[in-house]
Structures are given as C-alpha cells and as structure tokens.
Design a protein around this motif. Structure first.
Motif, PDB file in Angstrom:
ATOM      1  N   ASP A   6       0.596   4.873  19.722  1.00  0.00           N
ATOM      2  CA  ASP A   6      -0.504   5.780  19.419  1.00  0.00           C
ATOM      3  C   ASP A   6      -1.850   5.068  19.380  1.00  0.00           C
ATOM      4  OD1 ASP A   6      -0.481   4.410  17.026  1.00  0.00           O
ATOM      5  OD2 ASP A   6      -0.086   6.168  15.779  1.00  0.00           O
ATOM      6  N   GLY A   7      -1.881   3.805  19.786  1.00  0.00           N
ATOM      7  CA  GLY A   7      -3.122   3.049  19.809  1.00  0.00           C
ATOM      8  C   GLY A   7      -3.451   2.360  18.506  1.00  0.00           C
ATOM      9  N   GLY A   8      -2.629   2.578  17.486  1.00  0.00           N
ATOM     10  CA  GLY A   8      -2.912   1.995  16.179  1.00  0.00           C
ATOM     11  C   GLY A   8      -3.979   2.792  15.455  1.00  0.00           C
ATOM     12  N   PRO A   9      -4.432   2.304  14.322  1.00  0.00           N
ATOM     13  CA  PRO A   9      -5.432   3.044  13.563  1.00  0.00           C
ATOM     14  C   PRO A   9      -6.787   3.054  14.271  1.00  0.00           C
ATOM     15  CG  PRO A   9      -4.963   0.944  12.507  1.00  0.00           C
ATOM     16  CD  PRO A   9      -4.004   1.087  13.649  1.00  0.00           C
ATOM     17  N   ALA A  10      -7.486   4.183  14.191  1.00  0.00           N
ATOM     18  CA  ALA A  10      -8.802   4.297  14.818  1.00  0.00           C
ATOM     19  C   ALA A  10      -9.842   3.467  14.075  1.00  0.00           C
ATOM     20  CB  ALA A  10      -9.237   5.760  14.869  1.00  0.00           C
ATOM     21  N   PHE A  11      -9.744   3.440  12.770  1.00  0.00           N
ATOM     22  CA  PHE A  11     -10.700   2.705  11.940  1.00  0.00           C
ATOM     23  C   PHE A  11      -9.926   1.904  10.894  1.00  0.00           C
ATOM     24  CE2 PHE A  11     -12.690   6.666  13.315  1.00  0.00           C
ATOM     25  CZ  PHE A  11     -13.746   6.149  14.047  1.00  0.00           C
ATOM     26  N   PRO A  12      -9.296   0.799  11.303  1.00  0.00           N
ATOM     27  CA  PRO A  12      -8.460   0.056  10.353  1.00  0.00           C
ATOM     28  C   PRO A  12      -9.278  -0.514   9.201  1.00  0.00           C
ATOM     29  CG  PRO A  12      -8.741  -1.187  12.385  1.00  0.00           C
ATOM     30  CD  PRO A  12      -9.375   0.152  12.603  1.00  0.00           C
ATOM     31  N   THR A  13      -8.704  -0.470   8.045  1.00  0.00           N
ATOM     32  CA  THR A  13      -9.356  -0.993   6.853  1.00  0.00           C
ATOM     33  C   THR A  13      -8.285  -1.382   5.853  1.00  0.00           C
ATOM     34  OG1 THR A  13     -11.060  -0.550   5.208  1.00  0.00           O
ATOM     35  CG2 THR A  13      -9.613   1.271   5.752  1.00  0.00           C
ATOM     36  N   THR A  14      -8.677  -1.918   4.768  1.00  0.00           N
ATOM     37  CA  THR A  14      -7.735  -2.219   3.693  1.00  0.00           C
ATOM     38  C   THR A  14      -8.216  -1.557   2.418  1.00  0.00           C
ATOM     39  OG1 THR A  14      -8.886  -4.263   3.160  1.00  0.00           O
ATOM     40  CG2 THR A  14      -7.034  -4.439   4.671  1.00  0.00           C
ATOM     41  N   MET A  15      -7.287  -1.344   1.520  1.00  0.00           N
ATOM     42  CA  MET A  15      -7.600  -0.790   0.212  1.00  0.00           C
ATOM     43  C   MET A  15      -7.104  -1.761  -0.843  1.00  0.00           C
ATOM     44  SD  MET A  15      -6.709   3.237   0.674  1.00  0.00           S
ATOM     45  CE  MET A  15      -7.477   3.668  -0.867  1.00  0.00           C
ATOM     46  N   GLN A  16      -7.762  -1.758  -1.963  1.00  0.00           N
ATOM     47  CA  GLN A  16      -7.328  -2.600  -3.072  1.00  0.00           C
ATOM     48  C   GLN A  16      -7.038  -1.718  -4.268  1.00  0.00           C
ATOM     49  OE1 GLN A  16     -10.298  -5.584  -3.798  1.00  0.00           O
ATOM     50  NE2 GLN A  16      -9.456  -6.923  -2.243  1.00  0.00           N
ATOM     51  N   THR A  17      -6.043  -2.100  -5.007  1.00  0.00           N
ATOM     52  CA  THR A  17      -5.690  -1.391  -6.224  1.00  0.00           C
ATOM     53  C   THR A  17      -5.112  -2.390  -7.210  1.00  0.00           C
ATOM     54  OG1 THR A  17      -4.533   0.536  -7.111  1.00  0.00           O
ATOM     55  CG2 THR A  17      -3.350  -0.790  -5.483  1.00  0.00           C
ATOM     56  N   ALA A  18      -4.986  -1.979  -8.432  1.00  0.00           N
ATOM     57  CA  ALA A  18      -4.381  -2.837  -9.452  1.00  0.00           C
ATOM     58  C   ALA A  18      -2.945  -2.386  -9.677  1.00  0.00           C
ATOM     59  CB  ALA A  18      -5.171  -2.768 -10.748  1.00  0.00           C
ATOM     60  N   LEU A  19      -2.047  -3.328  -9.665  1.00  0.00           N
ATOM     61  CA  LEU A  19      -0.640  -3.056  -9.903  1.00  0.00           C
ATOM     62  C   LEU A  19      -0.175  -4.014 -10.981  1.00  0.00           C
ATOM     63  CD1 LEU A  19       1.871  -1.456  -9.005  1.00  0.00           C
ATOM     64  CD2 LEU A  19       2.312  -3.270  -7.366  1.00  0.00           C
ATOM     65  N   ASN A  20       0.143  -3.488 -12.118  1.00  0.00           N
ATOM     66  CA  ASN A  20       0.547  -4.311 -13.264  1.00  0.00           C
ATOM     67  C   ASN A  20      -0.524  -5.344 -13.611  1.00  0.00           C
ATOM     68  OD1 ASN A  20       3.019  -2.964 -13.511  1.00  0.00           O
ATOM     69  ND2 ASN A  20       3.985  -4.332 -12.029  1.00  0.00           N
ATOM     70  N   GLY A  21      -1.788  -4.924 -13.501  1.00  0.00           N
ATOM     71  CA  GLY A  21      -2.892  -5.805 -13.843  1.00  0.00           C
ATOM     72  C   GLY A  21      -3.247  -6.817 -12.774  1.00  0.00           C
ATOM     73  N   GLU A  22      -2.614  -6.748 -11.627  1.00  0.00           N
ATOM     74  CA  GLU A  22      -2.870  -7.690 -10.538  1.00  0.00           C
ATOM     75  C   GLU A  22      -3.446  -6.943  -9.336  1.00  0.00           C
ATOM     76  OE1 GLU A  22      -0.177 -10.629  -7.787  1.00  0.00           O
ATOM     77  OE2 GLU A  22       0.438 -10.282  -9.847  1.00  0.00           O
ATOM     78  N   ALA A  23      -4.478  -7.504  -8.709  1.00  0.00           N
ATOM     79  CA  ALA A  23      -5.088  -6.876  -7.540  1.00  0.00           C
ATOM     80  C   ALA A  23      -4.135  -6.953  -6.351  1.00  0.00           C
ATOM     81  CB  ALA A  23      -6.405  -7.549  -7.196  1.00  0.00           C
ATOM     82  N   VAL A  24      -3.946  -5.822  -5.688  1.00  0.00           N
ATOM     83  CA  VAL A  24      -3.064  -5.736  -4.531  1.00  0.00           C
ATOM     84  C   VAL A  24      -3.863  -5.144  -3.378  1.00  0.00           C
ATOM     85  CG1 VAL A  24      -0.965  -4.712  -3.599  1.00  0.00           C
ATOM     86  CG2 VAL A  24      -1.051  -5.400  -6.003  1.00  0.00           C
ATOM     87  N   PHE A  26      -3.650  -3.620   0.567  1.00  0.00           N
ATOM     88  CA  PHE A  26      -2.720  -3.086   1.563  1.00  0.00           C
ATOM     89  C   PHE A  26      -3.510  -2.357   2.640  1.00  0.00           C
ATOM     90  CE2 PHE A  26      -3.227   0.007  -1.779  1.00  0.00           C
ATOM     91  CZ  PHE A  26      -3.364   1.216  -1.117  1.00  0.00           C
ATOM     92  N   PRO A  27      -2.936  -2.232   3.855  1.00  0.00           N
ATOM     93  CA  PRO A  27      -3.659  -1.559   4.939  1.00  0.00           C
ATOM     94  C   PRO A  27      -3.756  -0.056   4.680  1.00  0.00           C
ATOM     95  CG  PRO A  27      -1.479  -2.205   5.667  1.00  0.00           C
ATOM     96  CD  PRO A  27      -1.661  -2.760   4.280  1.00  0.00           C
ATOM     97  N   ALA A  28      -4.869   0.527   5.036  1.00  0.00           N
ATOM     98  CA  ALA A  28      -5.068   1.973   4.980  1.00  0.00           C
ATOM     99  C   ALA A  28      -5.191   2.444   6.419  1.00  0.00           C
ATOM    100  CB  ALA A  28      -6.313   2.310   4.174  1.00  0.00           C
ATOM    101  N   MET A  29      -4.190   3.128   6.908  1.00  0.00           N
ATOM    102  CA  MET A  29      -4.112   3.428   8.325  1.00  0.00           C
ATOM    103  C   MET A  29      -5.042   4.547   8.778  1.00  0.00           C
ATOM    104  SD  MET A  29      -2.351   1.090   9.138  1.00  0.00           S
ATOM    105  CE  MET A  29      -1.072   0.707  10.268  1.00  0.00           C
ATOM    106  N   GLY A  30      -5.125   5.654   8.098  1.00  0.00           N
ATOM    107  CA  GLY A  30      -5.977   6.756   8.549  1.00  0.00           C
ATOM    108  C   GLY A  30      -5.447   7.362   9.840  1.00  0.00           C
ATOM    109  N   MET A  31      -6.329   7.990  10.600  1.00  0.00           N
ATOM    110  CA  MET A  31      -5.905   8.633  11.844  1.00  0.00           C
ATOM    111  C   MET A  31      -5.673   7.592  12.934  1.00  0.00           C
ATOM    112  SD  MET A  31      -9.093  10.408  13.854  1.00  0.00           S
ATOM    113  CE  MET A  31     -10.055  10.930  12.476  1.00  0.00           C
ATOM    114  N   SER A  32      -4.828   7.966  13.887  1.00  0.00           N
ATOM    115  CA  SER A  32      -4.538   7.051  14.992  1.00  0.00           C
ATOM    116  C   SER A  32      -5.652   7.112  16.029  1.00  0.00           C
ATOM    117  CB  SER A  32      -3.212   7.426  15.655  1.00  0.00           C
ATOM    118  OG  SER A  32      -3.348   8.647  16.364  1.00  0.00           O
ATOM    119  N   LEU A  33      -5.707   6.090  16.850  1.00  0.00           N
ATOM    120  CA  LEU A  33      -6.674   6.074  17.945  1.00  0.00           C
ATOM    121  C   LEU A  33      -6.393   7.228  18.905  1.00  0.00           C
ATOM    122  CD1 LEU A  33      -9.055   4.752  19.320  1.00  0.00           C
ATOM    123  CD2 LEU A  33      -7.470   3.174  20.425  1.00  0.00           C
TER     124      LEU A  33
END
Length: 69
Positions: A6-24, A26-33
C-alpha cells in the motif's frame, strides 16, 4: 492490495506516551500512501457510479505506486 503493497504510511511519524512511568515511542501509521494518492487522483468521468468512481481512483493510485518501483 495487501498492506505490504500500500506504499506504507503517507505521513510517517512517531508518538510518545508514558507506560508505567517510562517514556515509550512507537510508530503512528495514519493513512496509507495508496489512500492518499486515491484521494488526490484526478476526477474521472462524471457519468460514473460512486462505486466505479472509487474503483477508478484506486486503480490510479495503484498505477502511481507501481511507477515508483
């Protein structure tokens, strides 16, 4: 078209969140190309059904992705 083609993500980015007090991070895919190209395809003929119109746009997107190879 499989997710692998599918061309991969159109606008690849990452997101950060806290999991058990630790920054994590992960990729945020969004719509495909492929979806992005289909949305921006030129308008087809006016006398098409909506189903044919959508199918035409995805054929256009598939041709654009094939040209990238």
């Amino acid at each position: 078209v499989s997710a692998a083609h599918d061309g991969g993500p159109a606008f690849p980015t990452t997101m950060q969140t806290a999991l058990n007090g630790e920054a994590v991070t992960f990729p945020a895919m969004g719509m495909s190309l492929r979806d992005y190209l289909a949305i921006h395809a030129p308008l087809p003929y006016h006398d098409m059904t909506i189903e044919d119109h959508c199918a035409w746009r995805y054929r256009f997107a598939d041709a654009m992705l094939e040209a990238r190879k």
